[in-house]
Design an enzyme around this catalytic site. Structure first.
Site, PDB file in Angstrom:
ATOM      1  N   ALA A 189      -6.901   9.469  -1.029  1.00 19.05           N
ATOM      2  CA  ALA A 189      -6.343   9.951  -2.294  1.00 19.05           C
ATOM      3  C   ALA A 189      -5.051  10.709  -2.042  1.00 19.05           C
ATOM      4  O   ALA A 189      -4.033  10.493  -2.712  1.00 19.05           O
ATOM      5  CB  ALA A 189      -7.356  10.838  -3.024  1.00 19.05           C
ATOM      6  N   TYR A 190      -5.081  11.586  -1.057  1.00 22.28           N
ATOM      7  CA  TYR A 190      -3.894  12.382  -0.716  1.00 22.28           C
ATOM      8  C   TYR A 190      -2.761  11.487  -0.220  1.00 22.28           C
ATOM      9  O   TYR A 190      -1.621  11.575  -0.698  1.00 22.28           O
ATOM     10  CB  TYR A 190      -4.258  13.400   0.354  1.00 22.28           C
ATOM     11  N   GLN A 191      -3.058  10.597   0.739  1.00 18.65           N
ATOM     12  CA  GLN A 191      -2.019   9.741   1.294  1.00 18.65           C
ATOM     13  C   GLN A 191      -1.390   8.870   0.219  1.00 18.65           C
ATOM     14  O   GLN A 191      -0.159   8.742   0.149  1.00 18.65           O
ATOM     15  CB  GLN A 191      -2.594   8.862   2.401  1.00 18.65           C
TER      16      GLN A 191
END
Length: 241
Positions: A158-160
């Site tokens: 999700a972050y990447q």
């Protein structure tokens, strides 16, 4: 006096960026989701002799909060979109829910869009507007596509992916502003020891702040529409998207 707004600036990297810009003669608006935390950070900076700084309540996930901050600020030369969230340390392409993705994107992507669109009218009035979006080397598709890459023992999907989306937004924003004096870039601060990383990393918050502030202070011949990651590549190098 030039002015700057740094989101998520009451601690960590954002705090260091605000400090550096204040030291460079800017009036700095220190954006903080909780106003009391922002005011505490301002007091800390004032104790260090920096007087041209003020806290502003700014929750990038709230359009009402962004609009209120815009109403409180009447001039702006530099915008540093620093506020971001990791979304937890357990993320999976198969198991992380769409709602969890949405939570991360709401801050890391949509929050940047809200703030940038709200303040672009003020930036257009500046003689030398600058926008810096805080990204990460972990957003590189080229690096992540190496499945055996030792730099990625874990995947924070999700972050990447949110930061990859932010990189694309940065490029398109620079494209739309290419005929203006505005410079728009994305910068990786490096693996920094802050609350965000559980105080693990290879860089201090002060070092990371310098990497970001550098691109808020570039001159008229500086780059635009680029991504920089000095910790992972020889400086000043452009990381592959």
């Amino acid at each position: 006096m030039k002015s700057a707004l740094v989101t998520g600036a009451n601690k960590g990297i954002g705090f260091e960026v605000a400090k550096i810009l204040a030291q460079q003669g800017f009036f700095v608006y220190l954006g903080s989701r909780q106003l009391k935390n922002g005011e505490a950070a301002v007091e800390q900076l004032r104790a260090e002799g920096l007087q041209h700084i003020a806290a502003v309540q700014l929750d990038v996930t709230s359009q009402a909060s962004v609009d209120a901050a815009r109403s409180a600020i009447t001039a702006l030369d530099v915008l540093v979109n620093n506020a971001g969230i990791a979304g937890g340390f357990e993320q999976s392409a198969l198991e992380t829910s769409a709602d969890d993705f949405l939570t991360v994107y709401d801050t890391n992507v949509f929050g940047v869009i809200r703030v940038t669109q709200a303040f672009i009218d003020l930036l257009r009035q500046s003689e030398a507007p600058r926008i810096v979006n805080v990204s990460t080397a972990m957003a590189s598709l080229s690096l992540a596509a190496d499945i055996e890459n030792a730099n990625y023992p874990k995947r924070y999907v999700a972050y990447q992916s949110s930061k990859s989306a932010l990189n694309m937004y940065t490029v398109n924003l620079a494209y739309e502003l290419k005929e203006t004096a505005c410079k728009v870039n994305a910068v990786c601060p490096g693996y920094t020891r802050t609350d965000f990383t559980g105080h693990q990393g290879t860089s201090t918050a002060a070092e990371a702040g310098q990497r970001i502030a550098k691109y808020a202070l570039i001159g008229p011949d500086g780059p635009t529409g680029k991504y920089f990651s000095e910790e992972y590549y020889p400086a000043p190098a452009v990381c592959p998207w």
